[in-house]
Write a protein that holds these residues in place. Structure first.
Motif, short mmCIF file in Angstrom:
data_model
loop_
_atom_site.label_atom_id
_atom_site.label_comp_id
_atom_site.label_asym_id
_atom_site.label_seq_id
_atom_site.Cartn_x
_atom_site.Cartn_y
_atom_site.Cartn_z
N GLY A 31 5.06 86.51 16.49
CA GLY A 31 4.50 85.53 15.56
C GLY A 31 5.58 84.89 14.71
O GLY A 31 6.61 84.43 15.20
N ALA A 32 5.32 84.86 13.41
CA ALA A 32 6.22 84.18 12.47
C ALA A 32 7.43 85.06 12.15
O ALA A 32 7.53 86.22 12.58
CB ALA A 32 5.46 83.82 11.19
N VAL A 33 8.33 84.48 11.36
CA VAL A 33 9.52 85.18 10.89
C VAL A 33 9.34 85.45 9.40
O VAL A 33 8.86 84.58 8.67
CB VAL A 33 10.79 84.34 11.13
N GLN A 133 1.26 75.51 20.05
CA GLN A 133 1.54 76.29 21.25
C GLN A 133 1.55 77.79 20.95
O GLN A 133 1.04 78.59 21.73
CB GLN A 133 2.89 75.87 21.84
N VAL A 134 2.13 78.17 19.81
CA VAL A 134 2.16 79.59 19.45
C VAL A 134 0.79 80.07 19.02
O VAL A 134 0.39 81.21 19.30
CB VAL A 134 3.20 79.81 18.33
N GLY A 135 0.05 79.21 18.35
CA GLY A 135 -1.25 79.60 17.82
C GLY A 135 -1.21 79.66 16.31
O GLY A 135 -0.50 80.52 15.75
N LEU A 136 -1.94 78.73 15.64
CA LEU A 136 -1.88 78.66 14.19
C LEU A 136 -2.44 79.91 13.54
O LEU A 136 -1.92 80.39 12.53
CB LEU A 136 -2.63 77.42 13.71
N GLY A 137 -3.49 80.47 14.11
CA GLY A 137 -4.07 81.68 13.55
C GLY A 137 -3.11 82.85 13.57
O GLY A 137 -2.99 83.60 12.60
N SER A 138 -2.40 83.01 14.67
CA SER A 138 -1.41 84.08 14.77
C SER A 138 -0.27 83.87 13.78
O SER A 138 0.20 84.84 13.16
CB SER A 138 -0.86 84.14 16.20
N LEU A 140 -0.43 82.27 10.88
CA LEU A 140 -0.92 82.53 9.53
C LEU A 140 -0.98 84.04 9.26
O LEU A 140 -0.57 84.51 8.18
CB LEU A 140 -2.30 81.90 9.34
N PHE A 141 -1.51 84.79 10.22
CA PHE A 141 -1.66 86.24 10.01
C PHE A 141 -0.30 86.93 9.91
O PHE A 141 -0.06 87.72 8.99
CB PHE A 141 -2.47 86.84 11.16
N THR A 142 0.59 86.64 10.83
CA THR A 142 1.88 87.34 10.83
C THR A 142 2.75 86.89 9.65
O THR A 142 3.46 87.71 9.06
CB THR A 142 2.62 87.07 12.15
N ALA A 143 2.70 85.61 9.29
CA ALA A 143 3.48 85.14 8.15
C ALA A 143 3.02 85.81 6.87
O ALA A 143 3.85 86.27 6.05
CB ALA A 143 3.38 83.62 8.03
N THR A 144 1.70 85.91 6.68
CA THR A 144 1.18 86.56 5.48
C THR A 144 1.52 88.04 5.47
O THR A 144 1.92 88.59 4.43
CB THR A 144 -0.34 86.37 5.41
N LEU A 145 1.39 88.69 6.61
CA LEU A 145 1.67 90.13 6.70
C LEU A 145 3.14 90.42 6.43
O LEU A 145 3.47 91.30 5.62
CB LEU A 145 1.28 90.65 8.08
N TYR A 146 4.04 89.70 7.06
CA TYR A 146 5.47 89.95 6.89
C TYR A 146 5.91 89.66 5.45
O TYR A 146 6.70 90.43 4.87
CB TYR A 146 6.29 89.09 7.86
#
Length: 223
Positions: A31-33, A133-138, A140-146
């Motif tokens: 997901g996000a960084v 392409q990555v998925g906006l939901g994914s 949002l979740f990973t960015a908030t979690l990290y």
């Protein structure tokens, strides 16, 4: 902004960018960084307010846009962090002190979600479909979690440094001058009291002199 604010903010932003590019971006997490730049801007905005948050956010975002290996249009992340820093600065308490960690953590969650949405929205306007392409939901979740996992180690430390920079030696010396002025007033009052004591002492000496003179006169009459 004052020089100490600019120096501290620039140093923290540069350090955050170096760690972001050399360490966090190479972890290859799903997901996000983890966005250390965002956390730095949020922490400084909670101390310096909305104007300082907007300026710091714009500078940090522009630096991130220009630093390699940036692959997006220059100014895109600067716009995002400028808006996020401004909105986070509005959450600064009037007293300057936060009573609990709930407020900063809520700001981190809102900042992570808002910055991701803004970044994806601006990217859609300029034709960047990577977020879709990555998925906006994914994202949002990973960015908030990290960001939530990283925030307790970053946000309190940066806020403490920023508050300590506000009480710099120049400000302390200014406060010392104020205390010197008040001390001067106290000294002036003491001087008045000493003057009154000297006046009473002089009156007592003159009275004793009169008594002694009267005694000498009486002695002469006795002779």
């Amino acid at each position: 902004m004052r020089f100490n604010r600019m120096l501290l903010s620039t140093t923290l932003v540069v350090v955050a960018l170096v760690i972001q590019v050399t360490v966090l971006a190479r972890l290859h997490l799903p997901g996000a960084v983890p966005d250390l730049m965002l956390l730095t801007v949020l922490a400084l905005a909670l101390v310096y307010g909305h104007v300082g948050g907007a300026l710091i956010g714009f500078g940090a975002g522009l630096l991130a846009d220009l630093a390699p290996p940036a692959d997006h249009a220059a100014g895109r992340y600067a716009l995002v962090l400028c808006l996020v820093g401004y909105l986070a600065g509005l959450m600064k308490p009037d007293s300057g002190q936060l009573r609990s960690a709930t407020g900063p953590m809520a700001v981190v969650v809102a900042g992570a979600i808002g910055s991701t949405l803004l970044y994806a929205g601006v990217g859609a306007l300029v034709g960047d479909t990577a977020a879709a392409q990555v998925g906006l939901g994914s994202l949002l979740f990973t960015a908030t979690l990290y960001d939530l996992l990283l925030a307790p180690f970053v946000v309190p430390a940066i806020m403490a440094l920023a508050r300590r920079a506000e009480n710099d030696p120049l400000a302390d010396s200014g406060g010392g001058k104020t205390s010197d002025v008040s001390t001067g007033w106290l000294s002036a009052g003491t001087g008045l009291r000493i003057g009154s004591q000297r006046g009473s002492g002089l009156r007592m000496k003159s009275a004793k002199a009169r008594v002694a003179r009267a005694g000498r006169i009486k002695g002469v009459k006795r002779l």
